[in-house]
Design a protein around this motif. Structure first.
Motif, PDB file in Angstrom:
ATOM      1  N   TYR A  10       0.954  14.336  29.383  1.00 37.74           N
ATOM      2  CA  TYR A  10       2.558  13.714  29.458  1.00 37.74           C
ATOM      3  C   TYR A  10       2.756  15.359  28.431  1.00 37.74           C
ATOM      4  O   TYR A  10       4.145  14.768  28.615  1.00 37.74           O
ATOM      5  N   GLU A  11       1.959  15.502  27.292  1.00 36.69           N
ATOM      6  CA  GLU A  11       3.003  16.617  26.414  1.00 36.69           C
ATOM      7  C   GLU A  11       3.304  17.866  27.407  1.00 36.69           C
ATOM      8  O   GLU A  11       4.268  18.373  27.593  1.00 36.69           O
ATOM      9  N   LYS A  14       6.042  16.923  29.396  1.00 40.32           N
ATOM     10  CA  LYS A  14       7.679  16.576  28.606  1.00 40.32           C
ATOM     11  C   LYS A  14       8.073  17.948  28.035  1.00 40.32           C
ATOM     12  O   LYS A  14       9.200  18.289  28.714  1.00 40.32           O
ATOM     13  N   ALA A  52       6.061  10.620  28.748  1.00 41.78           N
ATOM     14  CA  ALA A  52       6.991  11.344  28.663  1.00 41.78           C
ATOM     15  C   ALA A  52       8.717  11.383  28.266  1.00 41.78           C
ATOM     16  O   ALA A  52       9.161  11.615  27.530  1.00 41.78           O
ATOM     17  N   ASP A  55       9.252   9.613  24.921  1.00 44.86           N
ATOM     18  CA  ASP A  55       9.047  10.818  23.857  1.00 44.86           C
ATOM     19  C   ASP A  55      10.601  11.565  24.114  1.00 44.86           C
ATOM     20  O   ASP A  55      11.358  11.447  23.053  1.00 44.86           O
ATOM     21  N   LEU A  56      11.343  11.904  25.189  1.00 44.75           N
ATOM     22  CA  LEU A  56      12.257  12.704  25.272  1.00 44.75           C
ATOM     23  C   LEU A  56      13.277  12.400  24.744  1.00 44.75           C
ATOM     24  O   LEU A  56      14.052  12.089  24.422  1.00 44.75           O
TER      25      LEU A  56
END
Length: 242
Positions: A10-11, A14, A52, A55-56
């Motif tokens: 996911y990093e 993202k 993702a 987090d954004l």
């Protein structure tokens, strides 16, 4: 070892999405496709895409609107540590984030001095990688940097200037599992030295902003020591704590 730590998928997703926003490929107000469609586009599971997006959204780059979906806000946290390693904080006089290019002019490997070893928590003589770098905006050199890191922590780091990655912090994360989690800076002013004047193409005397920077990894270990000397006549160096 830090280099064995996996980088969550996911990093990576993202980061790619954040870059599309920061570079204007996804403009403010754009409504993104649904999670299922985005996951298919990026070739990941829906759960990975959902993380993702979450987090954004927490970072303020996206927002959720009822009946509309996920929308690009246009509010980019380019000063936060989460994006520090991707986008250097040089801004024009109008406040816009400037695109810059980092050019390595020299790289070497040599023993740490006693002072350097004490600062880094290493034994005197521990090999360091030393990087000399110019940062350019629209082809003009605006910053000279001296960067040092412990060679043992970054095995196989390229020692050819043309092979040194543009985004050093991002390289440390992707290749060595070293996440820069905190940065301490001391800012002062001074006059350009002969080396500054030669590399930056400025006359004597020319005032410079001087930034001494210490970057710490996720364990609190001092990882990178940098000394930056930068012009500020056409741009500003912006640092904001969130």
């Amino acid at each position: 070892m830090a280099g064995d730590l996996p980088i969550p998928l996911y990093e990576h997703v993202k980061r790619r999405m954040a870059e599309a926003i920061l570079l204007g490929e996804w403009p403010p107000g754009m409504v993104l496709p649904g999670e299922v469609a985005l996951a298919a586009d990026y070739g990941v599971a829906v759960g990975t895409m959902r993380r993702a997006l979450a987090d954004l959204t927490a970072d303020g780059m996206l927002m959720r609107r009822r009946k509309t979906g996920t929308v690009v806000t246009g509010r980019t946290p380019q000063h936060s540590l989460r994006f520090f390693f991707q986008y250097y904080r040089l801004h024009g006089g109008d406040g816009r984030l400037l695109s810059s290019e980092a050019v390595v002019t020299d790289i070497s490997r040599s023993p740490a001095t006693a002072d350097e070893a004490a600062l880094l928590g290493e034994e005197p003589g521990e090999p360091l990688i030393r990087i000399l770098r110019l940062r350019r905006v629209d082809g003009r050199a605006v910053m000279r940097s001296r960067i040092a890191l412990v060679a043992r922590r970054v095995p196989d780091f390229p020692l050819e200037p043309s092979l040194v990655p543009q985004r050093l912090y991002l390289h440390l994360l992707d290749v060595h599992g070293i996440r820069i989690s905190a940065v301490r800076e001391r800012v002062s002013a001074g006059l350009a030295t002969a080396e500054d004047r030669a590399d930056l193409g400025v006359p004597d005397p020319t005032p410079l902003l001087i930034i001494d920077e210490e970057a710490f990894d996720q364990t609190g270990t001092l990882t990178i020591v940098s000394h930056h000397r930068t012009l500020t006549d056409d741009h500003r160096y912006v640092n904001e704590v969130r």
